[in-house]
Design a protein around this motif. Structure first.
Motif, mmCIF file in Angstrom:
data_model
loop_
_atom_site.group_PDB
_atom_site.id
_atom_site.type_symbol
_atom_site.label_atom_id
_atom_site.label_comp_id
_atom_site.label_asym_id
_atom_site.label_seq_id
_atom_site.Cartn_x
_atom_site.Cartn_y
_atom_site.Cartn_z
ATOM 1 N N GLY A 5 0.814 -1.207 0.000
ATOM 2 C CA GLY A 5 0.000 0.000 0.000
ATOM 3 C C GLY A 5 0.848 1.258 0.000
ATOM 4 N N THR A 6 0.170 2.379 0.182
ATOM 5 C CA THR A 6 0.847 3.675 0.173
ATOM 6 C C THR A 6 1.071 4.131 1.610
ATOM 7 N N HIS A 7 2.294 4.531 1.907
ATOM 8 C CA HIS A 7 2.658 4.911 3.270
ATOM 9 C C HIS A 7 3.263 6.314 3.265
ATOM 10 N N ASP A 8 2.833 7.115 4.222
ATOM 11 C CA ASP A 8 3.413 8.443 4.400
ATOM 12 C C ASP A 8 4.349 8.382 5.589
ATOM 13 N N ILE A 9 5.601 8.657 5.352
ATOM 14 C CA ILE A 9 6.568 8.652 6.463
ATOM 15 C C ILE A 9 7.410 9.917 6.374
ATOM 16 N N THR A 10 7.699 10.496 7.527
ATOM 17 C CA THR A 10 8.595 11.643 7.571
ATOM 18 C C THR A 10 9.903 11.187 8.193
ATOM 19 N N VAL A 11 11.003 11.402 7.473
ATOM 20 C CA VAL A 11 12.320 11.005 7.994
ATOM 21 C C VAL A 11 13.208 12.237 8.027
ATOM 22 N N ASN A 12 13.762 12.499 9.184
ATOM 23 C CA ASN A 12 14.617 13.674 9.394
ATOM 24 C C ASN A 12 13.966 14.939 8.818
ATOM 25 N N GLY A 13 12.679 15.066 9.077
ATOM 26 C CA GLY A 13 11.946 16.269 8.696
ATOM 27 C C GLY A 13 11.458 16.305 7.256
ATOM 28 N N VAL A 14 11.772 15.296 6.458
ATOM 29 C CA VAL A 14 11.362 15.289 5.050
ATOM 30 C C VAL A 14 10.242 14.267 4.845
ATOM 31 N N HIS A 15 9.120 14.749 4.281
ATOM 32 C CA HIS A 15 7.989 13.843 4.054
ATOM 33 C C HIS A 15 8.209 12.996 2.799
#
Ligand SMILES: Nc1ncnc2c1ncn2[C@@H]1O[C@H](COP(=O)(O)OP(=O)(O)OP(=O)(O)O)[C@@H](O)[C@H]1O
Ligand SMILES: [Mg+2]
Length: 287
Positions: free
Chosen positions: A130-140
């Motif tokens: 599926g589609t996942h929204d993750i923010t890593v080190n402030g970047v979406h």
């Protein structure tokens, strides 16, 4: 652009990723978010993430902050949310490392042999796809995992360096040890199993010798013979090999071969065996 094909071994200690561009590895410790007054430098794999409202740190920083509740689970099933975080961070690191502007993926991950059943596989597949929204080190980032395959840990390592005849594989991890038998390219269930011990789980930092003894006892109960050809992989493989050779005189290291984009083949350390095996499955399934 096409989707990216990856093999991911989201281990309880290290996540290993293999693909046509090369490999990546990072420490999979995860801990809950805390406010940092002093920003210490921990490691190049430090990541601050947010996924589905959960905020935390991953990488060496999390391993060093266990007083804040490191949630690494040395269990035998990987179908839990930490696995999703580990896989998304593996994708983040891989695409960043090789400067890939790709947001669609076809992946193969692995499950310990003991939990490699239809139910557990479906659970893990549903969790990852599926589609996942993750923010890593402030970047979406928005990643879509279009296709997911689930392979059996240890057994799949065979594909990283296929051999004819009967092959025994010992994959020593932090929380589990997978012992697999492959005969004429087929996994033999009755001579394979996952044991719930690894380098981090035996009491008081078990010595290599204790783990080796445990492996020899466990595989003997699977009716493995002293003169069988046995391949060792996992993070501790080269250090434990001499101790395994005391019993399995023909034991060797499993050296993974990775086929890269330009057609060249590179050899890798045994810690990448499952990741490369997973990539081989992915490459053949999702081409
Ligand atoms: N020389 C060594 N002595 C003791 N332990 C070691 C040594 N080298 C690596 N290890 C251990 O090997 C483990 C990492 O190996 P690996 O990456 O294969 O584990 P993993 O796949 O993350 O774990 P699992 O398969 O249980 O999920 C860690 O527990 C690490 O402490
Ligand atoms: Mg492992």
């Amino acid at each position: 652009m096409r989707n990216l094909i990856l093999g991911i071994d989201a281990g309880n200690y290290n996540a290993k990723t293999a693909g046509a561009y090369g490999v990546d590895i990072y420490r999979t410790a995860i801990c809950d978010w805390f406010s940092r007054d002093i920003v210490d430098k921990h490691g190049d794999d430090d990541m601050e993430f947010e996924l589905n409202g959960r905020r935390g740190f991953a990488g060496t920083i999390a391993a060093n902050e266990d007083q804040f509740g490191v949630t690494s689970l040395y269990g035998d099933t990987k179908a839990h949310e930490d696995t999703l975080i580990r896989v998304l961070l593996a994708i983040y690191r891989y695409t960043s490392k090789f400067f890939l502007d790709i947001d669609r993926f076809s992946i193969v991950c692995s499950q310990p042999i003991a939990t490699h059943n239809a139910d557990e596989k479906a659970k893990l597949r549903d969790l990852l796809r599926g589609t996942h929204d993750i923010t890593v080190n402030g970047v979406h980032k928005r990643y879509t995992i279009e296709e997911v395959g689930i392979a059996a840990e240890g057994s799949v390592a065979y594909l990283a360096n296929p051999q004819l005849g009967e092959v025994r594989i010992i994959d020593i991890g932090s929380g589990t040890t997978n012992c697999a038998t492959i005969r004429d390219k087929r996994h033999i269930n009755t001579a394979s199993d996952t044991f719930n011990f690894g380098m981090e789980t035996l009491a008081n930092n078990a010595s290599l010798a204790e783990v080796a003894r445990g492996i020899i006892r466990a595989t003997t109960s699977l009716k493995w013979r002293k003169n069988d050809v046995v391949y060792a992989c996992g993070g501790v493989a080269s250090d434990i090999l001499p101790l395994l050779q005391a019993h399995y005189t023909r034991a060797k290291l499993l050296t993974p071969y990775l086929r890269q984009l330009d057609g060249s083949i590179v050899t890798l350390p045994p810690v990448y065996a499952n990741a490369v095996g997973n990539y081989e499955v992915a490459r053949r399934t999702f081409r």
